[in-house]
Each structure stands twice: as C-alpha cells, then as structure tokens.
Write an enzyme that holds these catalytic residues in place. Structure first.
Site, PDB file in Angstrom:
ATOM      1  CG  ASN A   1     -16.428  66.080  52.777  1.00  0.00           C
ATOM      2  OD1 ASN A   1     -17.170  65.473  52.003  1.00  0.00           O
ATOM      3  ND2 ASN A   1     -16.466  67.386  52.911  1.00  0.00           N
TER       4      ASN A   1
ATOM      5  CB  SER B   1     -11.789  67.665  50.575  1.00  0.00           C
ATOM      6  OG  SER B   1     -12.747  67.967  51.558  1.00  0.00           O
TER       7      SER B   1
ATOM      8  N   GLY C   1      -7.506  66.006  40.649  1.00  0.00           N
ATOM      9  CA  GLY C   1      -6.466  66.255  41.638  1.00  0.00           C
ATOM     10  C   GLY C   1      -5.385  65.201  41.616  1.00  0.00           C
TER      11      GLY C   1
ATOM     12  CB  CYS D   1      -7.209  65.378  45.019  1.00  0.00           C
ATOM     13  SG  CYS D   1      -8.805  66.028  44.493  1.00  0.00           S
TER      14      CYS D   1
ATOM     15  CG  MET E   1      -9.644  65.284  54.626  1.00  0.00           C
ATOM     16  SD  MET E   1     -11.290  65.281  55.387  1.00  0.00           S
ATOM     17  CE  MET E   1     -12.041  66.727  54.633  1.00  0.00           C
TER      18      MET E   1
ATOM     19  CE1 TYR F   1     -13.576  69.175  47.837  1.00  0.00           C
ATOM     20  CE2 TYR F   1     -15.237  68.855  46.161  1.00  0.00           C
ATOM     21  CZ  TYR F   1     -14.103  68.435  46.799  1.00  0.00           C
ATOM     22  OH  TYR F   1     -13.488  67.272  46.424  1.00  0.00           O
TER      23      TYR F   1
ATOM     24  CD  GLU G   1     -11.952  61.271  37.039  1.00  0.00           C
ATOM     25  OE1 GLU G   1     -11.864  60.224  36.387  1.00  0.00           O
ATOM     26  OE2 GLU G   1     -11.797  61.327  38.269  1.00  0.00           O
TER      27      GLU G   1
ATOM     28  CG  ASN H   1     -16.209  62.417  50.020  1.00  0.00           C
ATOM     29  OD1 ASN H   1     -15.761  61.579  49.257  1.00  0.00           O
ATOM     30  ND2 ASN H   1     -16.121  63.703  49.791  1.00  0.00           N
ATOM     31  CB  CYS H   2     -12.165  62.351  51.347  1.00  0.00           C
ATOM     32  SG  CYS H   2     -12.789  64.041  51.411  1.00  0.00           S
TER      33      CYS H   2
END
Length: 730
Positions: free
Chosen positions: A429, A410, A704, A408, A406, A565, A570, A196-197
């Site tokens: 993540n 996380s 974010g 916006c 990470m 989390y 969005e 992911n990020c």
C-alpha cells in the site's frame, strides 16, 4: 453590478447571498463566495463575547453582513482574495462601532494564522516533545516515548511533518491542518518517498535467498533458521517503510523447511534405530520439537526487535489453511506458544498479530480435518485475544482473492501477474488519507443536498492528496530500500537502475481513501438512535457507495488501485472530534462524546450483542473492501469457548474479518483475571488495587493491534485516553 441570489435560511432567519464572485483561498483554490460563513463567524464571536444573543443583536449582525456584501459587490467583479474579505469585515465592524466584536474577530484571525505557522515550526513542536505534550508523545499507542531511540524517531518525525506540510499541495496541507482531512504518517511521507504497509514475499525470499547489509543469505536448511531469517527480514522491512508488515499462509511457507528437519532426523534414525515404525516416530517427535522451538523463538524475536521507527515492528502472521501434518504442527505451535505467554510470568505477547483463517471443508465444522485446530484457536482467543479470524469464502467475495491483511486491516484486491497467476505476497500500500465525514454532516446543517455537495468538494481534495502520495513514492529508487525493491520483499527484484513504479503500476499497489464517523454523520441527520431506521442506514451506505464510485474512477484514470479503507483511527478518533468541537461546540451524540466512532461500526454505547452488531455491519465492507475489520465485545470467555465459536460460525457467511475483544488482564498479586479499571494511578486490579506494571499484565486493543498501556509511564489523562480508545475504537 453582480447578480445576487437570495435564499431564506430557515435555521437562522438569515438571507444568505450567493454572489457570482469567487474567493481566492490561501492555498490558491477558487471557491464560491458564501456570506453564510461570515455571518456564522460573527455570530459565534458575539456569543463568546456576550453569551446569549438577542434578536436585536442578530439583526445588527445581519445588517453588517449585508453591508459587507455590498462593498464586495461594488469593488470586485470576478474574484476576491481571502485577506481582502477579512479587511472589509474588520473595516465595517469598526465603522459600525462594533469595536469589541472587531477586536475579537481580528484576534481570532491572528490566532488561526499563528496556528498555521506553528504546524511548520520545528522549534515549537520540538519544545512540545521536550515538555512531553501527549499530542506528540502518545500519537502511537505502541511507541514508548521514554526510550532514547523512540525519542530520536519522534524528533525526526517533527522535522518530517514540518517539511511534509510545506511539500504537500497547498490546498491538501490546508485541509489537513483544518481537520477536513488527515494526511496520514506525515512524520515519514512525503518528506521521504516511503511506502506504507505490505505483504512480504517470504516464500520467494526464503526459497531464493536474499541480502541484508553485506550478508548474502542463503535459503535456510531448517525451520529454526527459516524463523530466524523471518525475524531479520521483518526488522529490515519495518525500517524501510512506515506501516505494518504481514506474512501470508505462513504455515504453508515454513512447512518445506520443517520437512528438511524431518528428513535429517529420519536419516539419523535410520542410522541408529532399528524398525521403520520407531524411526518414523523418532523423526516426527524431533521435528515437532523443532517446530515448537522455532515458533517460540520467532515470537520472542519479534517482541524484542526495535525498528528504526523506535518501536516493535507491527507484524501480522496469517495461517490456518495447511492440512498436512507439518503445516498442522506449525499452526498448533503458533497458537500454543501464544497461549503459554512470554517471560517467566507468561505475559500476553503484543506481537505478532495472529490471524487464523476459517474455511468450510478445512476447519469450520466438526467433520472438517482441521476442526481441532479451530478449537485451539478458540482457546487462544479467549486467553490472549488473538487470533483474529478471516472467513475464507466471504473474503474472496469481498476482495477478489484470499490473502492476509497488510498490517492490521488493509486488504489488497485480487490481482494476477502477466502469466495469469493470482498474486498477493510482494505487494504493498502506498499510503492513506482520511476524510472527516462528521464535519461535512455538521457543515450541511440538516441539508442533505448540501452534504453531498460538500462531500464532492472534499473528495476532489482527497484525490489530489492521494495522487500526490503516489507521485511522491514513485520518486524513490531501488537503492533507497534494497530489502524491498532489490532483495525480494516486494516480490519482483529490481536492479538499481529500474523505476520502483514497476512494482506499483497496473493496480499492483493500493492507495487508500480512509473514512471515519459514519455513525456521527447519520446522527446529524437522523438523531442518535438511527441504527434501526432504514433510511438512515441507506444514507450511510450511500456515503460509502459514493466514496467507492470515486475511487473506482481514480483507479481507471491512474491505474493504481485506489481503495476505500476503514481507518484504524488510533489518535484520529480524538483529533477530528477535538477540532470539530472547537468549530461547532458540544453537539449531542456527535462531539459531546469526545471521540468519533471508527469507520462503519455500531455505536458501542448501545452495547449490541455480537449477533446484532455483525448483522448491522455486514453490509458495509462491500463498498469499503480496501480495509475493514469487525470487533465483538465479550465478557471473560475462558470457561465458555463454545460461545465464541457460535459467533465465529454465525459470522462466517456474513463478514470477512473478525476480531475478539475480551478481558485478559492478569494480576500476579492476587491472580485476578479479567478487566482492569482505568484510574489516575494507571490501570488497576479491581480485586486488590494493584497497579504496578511489574506485577500485572494489562493488554488492550487500541486499534487493529494490541497494546500494553501499563508498560510505560503514565502522563496526566493517559488512562482516560487509553480507556476511551479501548471502548470506542471498535
């Protein structure tokens, strides 16, 4: 004969029967039989057919349900398949001459089956893409579906989603399709074992060198080259994962390369200029110019990049802690470049997201050495909405160490390597799954005991979904994403034969349980004005405590860091509410708003002051430290940055991460600066009516990150969708 336990239902006067028999669901799960679900389904169908339900009709339906119970009791001693229950319901409805009701029930079941099939039907979804269905083309606010490479990514995403749903554990896929949970980024994972990020290890890559494609890239010899290499790294990392990428303490990371510029200029000065003072002044002036040019180039390069996902990479830059003159100059250049804007019209840059760190003793108070940097950050926030701010001391308290988020919001948790060194950059993540909490509250129908019971059932599904994410991403090989695993973005550099799990295990990586709608969940039990009710507040805190208790247990069991989390929902703020409206109808202060409130945030409709909002929200991140952000709403603040500073100072010891929402739209026709209005023609200048994207700059925070809804063609309802997101994603 099966034992039957009867309990009076106070809301419907329906004697629900709990049979000692289990239902075999389509996804192979075993759940206790509950005839309340049959009763509710038939009552809903009857209401849709005939409107108001009379006491006589209600009594008839109750008798029908009891006959269904009796047939199940007579025929099944241990378990029953779901389709067998449906057949019995249809048979008894017809036998009781409830033909219209039977037809409605049969059609409903058929439509549900059809909807399940469509979710994995590639042709059906591609047709929606071709027809520009907004549920497909507008799922991501920063993806312009008019662009060819974005269309290609959306097409690939349709294939990925269809295949991913088939790959998921059946009960997880079923829960996602129903809206009990949301398995994020199905267009990428699990079809591909992508991460992911992340926090990119820029320091290691720029210092040790790296490889992209066929090029072996050496450590840069100037800040300009370092900034160019950063942009190359960001583009490649963004194309190898699906989430945001961040740079931590970038002023400190880039400072050594600016020092090389200074050393070079000083050597030149000593060769051509007499006098030490003039030599030093020349070298410093030239280096300051190099730093500004490098930061300006980085801003432009990031905003002109397109990753393989068909969008500008979601990038965040963290800075603000450096105290020597070069680090300060980098901070100042980042902020002044953003204040100036990009292009000849000096528009607000969408990326990178700027995250400025406040720290007592560094820049928080007037006597601190970098207080002047805080003043520039305040000016930037009033004019360009960024930077968001991190509160150093509170963030360490919440997450165990300091680091930039990470993407916006996380956050990695504190972690030490084998030598005992704190480590954040180079970690990542592995994915997110979000729980629909308002649905559980409405299903509980006022019974808190039932709420906690359903929550336990859903958390078991969430656990299986998150564990599957971990197991799937472990199937990647280093050669699948060399920039991540072999060339330094994820810190430790693996060989192609090593397991990628070396960078995930021992809690080095996080995997996140998201949540949405604490406001709506409390509303179901305490009413829509519950924020000042201590019992209601405690209920919402107990929900997060329960999530944290489970994720902590999963972390102990699997040794990856499962975290709670606050989802940047969005599109989910709409999806969950839409599905729940279909299930429960218009529920006051819950589904009737047409959106769910993000994470733990104060109901935006009540227009709390920033101080009220922060005081209310400060208690939640302790239990949800895997991802959080607070926002406050302001009028135009350009002439009053001290008011914004008062909020930042108030927040410092209370929360870890704060964003500024202030109107920064700009009309180039009449020079209006403020908040554009959403209309059928797009966002419109309230002063002159201008709505032409070429002559106005409209920037809204849709999760974010910032977005520019005016910069792409509007489809029907798009202005309302964006406006709703802007107001209610906070």
């Amino acid at each position: 004969m099966i034992n039957v336990e009867q309990a009076e239902d106070s809301t419907a006067n329906f004697k629900s029967k709990k049979l000692n028999v289990f239902v075999i669901k389509r996804d192979s799960r075993l759940v206790p039989f509950d005839n309340q679900k049959i009763y509710d389904a038939l009552m809903k169908a009857e209401a849709q057919l005939n409107g108001k339900i009379t006491p006589e009709v209600k009594s008839e339906i109750q008798e029908i349900v009891y006959k269904i119970d009796q047939e199940i009791t007579d025929r099944f001693q241990k378990d029953i398949k779901i389709y067998e229950i449906q057949n019995i319901v249809e048979h008894i409805l017809i036998a009781e001459k409830k033909v219209a009701l039977a037809e409605h029930y049969i059609n409903y079941r058929a439509n549900r089956d059809f909807e399940r099939t469509k979710a994995t039907d590639i042709n059906f979804t591609i047709e929606k893409l071709i027809n520009k269905d907004r549920s497909v083309v507008n799922e991501n606010a920063n993806k312009d579906s008019e662009v060819f490479n974005t269309q290609r990514d959306l097409t690939a995403g349709i294939v990925g989603k269809s295949m991913g749903l088939k790959m998921l554990p059946p009960h997880v896929a079923n829960a996602h399709q129903k809206g009990d949970i949301h398995y994020h980024d199905l267009d990428y994972q699990p079809y591909s074992p992508m991460t992911n990020c992340c926090l990119i290890d820029f320091k290691g890559m720029l210092t040790e060198g790296f490889k992209i494609g066929n090029a072996e890239v050496e450590s840069p010899k100037s800040i300009q080259t370092a900034a160019a290499q950063m942009a190359q790294i960001i583009a490649n990392v963004a194309s190898s994962q699906y989430g945001g990428c961040s740079a931590d303490r970038i002023d400190e990371v880039l400072a050594p390369f600016a020092q090389l510029n200074y050393d070079k200029h000083l050597a030149t000065a000593k060769e051509w200029i007499e006098g030490e003072e003039k030599q030093l002044a020349f070298a410093k002036e030239k280096t300051e110019k190099d730093i500004y040019d490098a930061m300006q180039s980085l801003e432009y390069e990031i905003n002109t990049l397109y990753s393989s996902q068909g969008q500008t990479p979601f990038t965040s830059l963290g800075f603000g802690l450096g105290t020597n003159w070069i680090e300060r100059e980098i901070q100042q250049a980042i902020l002044k470049v953003r204040i100036k804007g990009i292009g000849k019209e000096q528009r607000t840059a969408i990326f990178p997201k700027l995250i400025f760190t406040l720290k007592r003793g560094v820049n928080l108070e007037e006597q601190d050495p970098n207080y002047d940097m805080k003043q520039i950050a305040l000016e930037c926030a009033t004019k360009r909405m960024y930077p968001d701010v991190l509160m150093y001391d509170k963030l360490v308290e919440l997450t165990g160490s300091f680091k930039t988020p990470m993407g916006c919001r996380s956050f990695l948790q504190g972690w030490k390597d084998e030598e005992g060194n704190d480590m954040s950059s180079g970690r990542m993540n592995l994915g997110v799954l979000t729980l629909n909490i308002p649905r559980i509250a409405m299903e509980a129908d006022g019974n808190q005991e039932k709420f906690w019971s359903i929550l336990e059932e859903r958390l078991a599904i969430c656990k299986d979904g998150l564990v599957y994410r971990v197991e799937r991403v472990k199937e990647a090989t280093p050669s699948n994403a060399p920039i991540l695993y072999m060339h330094g973005a994820f810190g430790n550099r693996l060989t192609k034969d090593q397991s990628v799990d070396e960078l995930f295990k021992n809690r080095r990586a996080t995997v996140s349980l998201g949540y949405i709608g604490l406001y709506e969940a409390a509303t179901a039990f305490f009413g829509g004005e519950w924020e000042k009710d201590p019992a209601a507040k405690q209920f919402t805190l107990d929900v997060l405590k329960t999530l944290k208790k489970h994720t902590d247990a999963w972390s102990d069991e699997y040794d990856y860091h499962f975290s709670v989390y606050g989802t940047p929902s969005e599109s989910l703020t709409d999806r969950f509410c839409r599905l729940d409206t279909e299930k429960f109808g218009q529920v006051e202060n819950i589904t009737d708003k047409e959106y769910y409130t993000n994470s733990y945030h104060y109901d935006v409709r009540k227009n709390p002051t920033p101080f009220e909002k922060l005081e209310f929200e400060k208690d939640y991140p302790k239990y949800a430290s895997g991802g959080f952000i607070h926002y406050c709403e302001y009028p135009n603040m350009r002439q009053n940055p001290k008011a914004l500073e008062a909020v930042w100072d108030f927040a410092y010891d209370k929360i870890g991460y704060l964003g500024t929402n202030t109107p920064i739209d700009h009309c180039y026709e009449c020079d209006f600066e403020g908040d554009f209005e959403p209309t059928e023609r797009g966002f419109e200048c309230p002063q002159c009516g201008n709505h032409d994207p070429k002559t106005c700059d409209v920037v809204k925070r849709t999760c974010g990150y910032l977005g520019n809804p005016q910069a792409r063609p509007m489809v029907h309802g798009r202005h309302k969708e964006i406006s709703s997101r802007v107001k209610h994603m906070k």
